[in-house]
Enzyme design. Structure first.
Site, PDB file in Angstrom:
ATOM      1  N   LYS A  86      35.889  25.341 -47.480  1.00 59.33           N
ATOM      2  CA  LYS A  86      34.535  25.781 -47.884  1.00 59.33           C
ATOM      3  C   LYS A  86      34.231  27.177 -47.344  1.00 59.33           C
ATOM      4  O   LYS A  86      33.714  28.019 -48.069  1.00 59.33           O
ATOM      5  CB  LYS A  86      33.447  24.813 -47.388  1.00 59.33           C
ATOM      6  CG  LYS A  86      33.510  23.422 -47.975  1.00 59.33           C
ATOM      7  CD  LYS A  86      32.267  22.612 -47.654  1.00 59.33           C
ATOM      8  CE  LYS A  86      32.084  22.341 -46.174  1.00 59.33           C
ATOM      9  NZ  LYS A  86      33.151  21.493 -45.588  1.00 59.33           N
ATOM     10  N   ARG A 129      24.053  17.670 -46.289  1.00 66.70           N
ATOM     11  CA  ARG A 129      25.160  16.816 -45.873  1.00 66.70           C
ATOM     12  C   ARG A 129      24.744  15.352 -45.863  1.00 66.70           C
ATOM     13  O   ARG A 129      25.556  14.495 -45.503  1.00 66.70           O
ATOM     14  CB  ARG A 129      25.565  17.215 -44.465  1.00 66.70           C
ATOM     15  CG  ARG A 129      26.989  17.780 -44.377  1.00 66.70           C
ATOM     16  CD  ARG A 129      27.160  18.183 -42.977  1.00 66.70           C
ATOM     17  NE  ARG A 129      28.433  18.484 -42.500  1.00 66.70           N
ATOM     18  CZ  ARG A 129      28.866  19.720 -42.251  1.00 66.70           C
ATOM     19  NH1 ARG A 129      28.163  20.765 -42.589  1.00 66.70           N
ATOM     20  NH2 ARG A 129      30.013  19.892 -41.665  1.00 66.70           N
ATOM     21  N   ARG A 164      43.789  25.135 -37.123  1.00 61.13           N
ATOM     22  CA  ARG A 164      42.956  26.201 -37.690  1.00 61.13           C
ATOM     23  C   ARG A 164      42.475  27.133 -36.565  1.00 61.13           C
ATOM     24  O   ARG A 164      42.120  26.675 -35.482  1.00 61.13           O
ATOM     25  CB  ARG A 164      41.749  25.532 -38.377  1.00 61.13           C
ATOM     26  CG  ARG A 164      40.755  26.468 -38.956  1.00 61.13           C
ATOM     27  CD  ARG A 164      39.897  25.763 -39.967  1.00 61.13           C
ATOM     28  NE  ARG A 164      38.868  24.898 -39.377  1.00 61.13           N
ATOM     29  CZ  ARG A 164      37.892  24.359 -40.099  1.00 61.13           C
ATOM     30  NH1 ARG A 164      37.834  24.538 -41.398  1.00 61.13           N
ATOM     31  NH2 ARG A 164      36.988  23.592 -39.512  1.00 61.13           N
ATOM     32  N   ARG A 166      37.865  26.307 -32.758  1.00 65.99           N
ATOM     33  CA  ARG A 166      36.554  25.643 -32.679  1.00 65.99           C
ATOM     34  C   ARG A 166      36.619  24.397 -31.799  1.00 65.99           C
ATOM     35  O   ARG A 166      37.577  23.633 -31.873  1.00 65.99           O
ATOM     36  CB  ARG A 166      36.101  25.238 -34.088  1.00 65.99           C
ATOM     37  CG  ARG A 166      35.328  26.306 -34.792  1.00 65.99           C
ATOM     38  CD  ARG A 166      35.051  25.939 -36.225  1.00 65.99           C
ATOM     39  NE  ARG A 166      34.405  24.628 -36.414  1.00 65.99           N
ATOM     40  CZ  ARG A 166      33.901  24.233 -37.580  1.00 65.99           C
ATOM     41  NH1 ARG A 166      33.953  25.017 -38.637  1.00 65.99           N
ATOM     42  NH2 ARG A 166      33.340  23.050 -37.703  1.00 65.99           N
ATOM     43  N   ARG A 174      34.403  13.572 -37.928  1.00 66.46           N
ATOM     44  CA  ARG A 174      33.736  14.355 -38.985  1.00 66.46           C
ATOM     45  C   ARG A 174      34.104  13.826 -40.364  1.00 66.46           C
ATOM     46  O   ARG A 174      33.273  13.784 -41.267  1.00 66.46           O
ATOM     47  CB  ARG A 174      34.101  15.844 -38.844  1.00 66.46           C
ATOM     48  CG  ARG A 174      33.365  16.486 -37.666  1.00 66.46           C
ATOM     49  CD  ARG A 174      34.074  17.716 -37.137  1.00 66.46           C
ATOM     50  NE  ARG A 174      34.091  18.803 -38.091  1.00 66.46           N
ATOM     51  CZ  ARG A 174      34.979  19.807 -38.044  1.00 66.46           C
ATOM     52  NH1 ARG A 174      35.910  19.838 -37.114  1.00 66.46           N
ATOM     53  NH2 ARG A 174      34.917  20.766 -38.913  1.00 66.46           N
TER      54      ARG A 174
END
Ligand code: AMP
Length: 209
Positions: A13, A88, A127, A155, A166
């Site tokens: 995203k 969300r 990531r 992160r 998540r």
């Protein structure tokens, strides 16, 4: 254009949002980025949001809705925006719809980027982000140039444990947005497996530009 980008964590995203806002000259509103900034600046909101984020939980609806409504009221949203990571939950989608209706506006398109769960954990755990440019890299699939490798950040919620939490939230709380927006005839589904360029091309085809 008023657009929403939906998809599981790690669907791409952030990468696609950055491309779309440039291409269509939209104001980019990423609730994840707004919360990370609030945490970094140790604001009241940041302190409230931090624990939820670390665990991979959703920040309570009331806090998110208040933050987004304030943001959407600013001048730079008048001609178009891209919502990335919001709504969300169906409660957030209802609040957005009510606010849009009150302002005499509506959402034009909701792009859903679909990626199977078994690819997500691999994508997320390795990531890394370049804090200077916001560019997102992956240790295996999209390595950063050697000269910037030292400044890359990982992160806090990109661990395997938080990622699984998540994903669970996504399937439980966010995926009901799919029938919500499909029922309004504005949902466009895009296969998120492939290179960022391939996914961008699919999005362009779906939104007709
Ligand atoms: P993201 O960068 O979109 O993956 O968001 C990072 C984290 O911020 C999420 O895991 C949530 O804890 C929080 N967050 C971002 N957007 C929302 C939202 N719309 N509702 C609730 N929590 C959110």
């Amino acid at each position: 254009m008023r657009m929403i980008l939906v998809g599981p964590p790690g669907a791409g995203k952030g990468t696609q949002a950055a491309r779309l806002v440039t291409k269509h000259q939209l104001t980019h509103i990423s609730t994840g980025d707004m919360f990370r900034e609030a945490v970094q600046n140790k604001t009241d909101l940041g302190q409230k949001a931090e624990e939820y984020m670390k665990r991979g939980d959703l920040v309570p609806d009331a806090l998110v809705i208040e933050m987004v409504m304030e943001r959407l009221g600013r001048d730079d949203c008048a001609t178009g925006f891209m919502l990335d990571g919001f709504p969300r939950t169906v409660v957030q989608a209802d609040a957005l719809e009510a606010a849009m209706k009150q302002a005499g506006m509506s959402i034009d398109v909701v792009v859903l980027i679909e990626v199977p769960d078994d690819l997500i954990v691999d994508r997320i755990v390795d990531r890394r982000m370049d804090p200077d440019t916001g560019e997102i890299y992956h240790l295996k699939f999209h390595p950063a140039p050697a000269e910037i490798a030292d400044r890359l950040v990982h992160r806090k919620d990109d661990t395997e444990e938080a990622c699984r939490a998540r994903l669970e939230k996504y399937h439980g709380e966010t995926s009901p947005l799919i029938p919500f927006y499909d029922g309004r005839g504005i949902l466009k589904r895009v296969d998120g497996v492939g290179s960022p360029d391939e996914v961008s091309a699919r999005i362009a085809q779906q939104i007709g530009s």
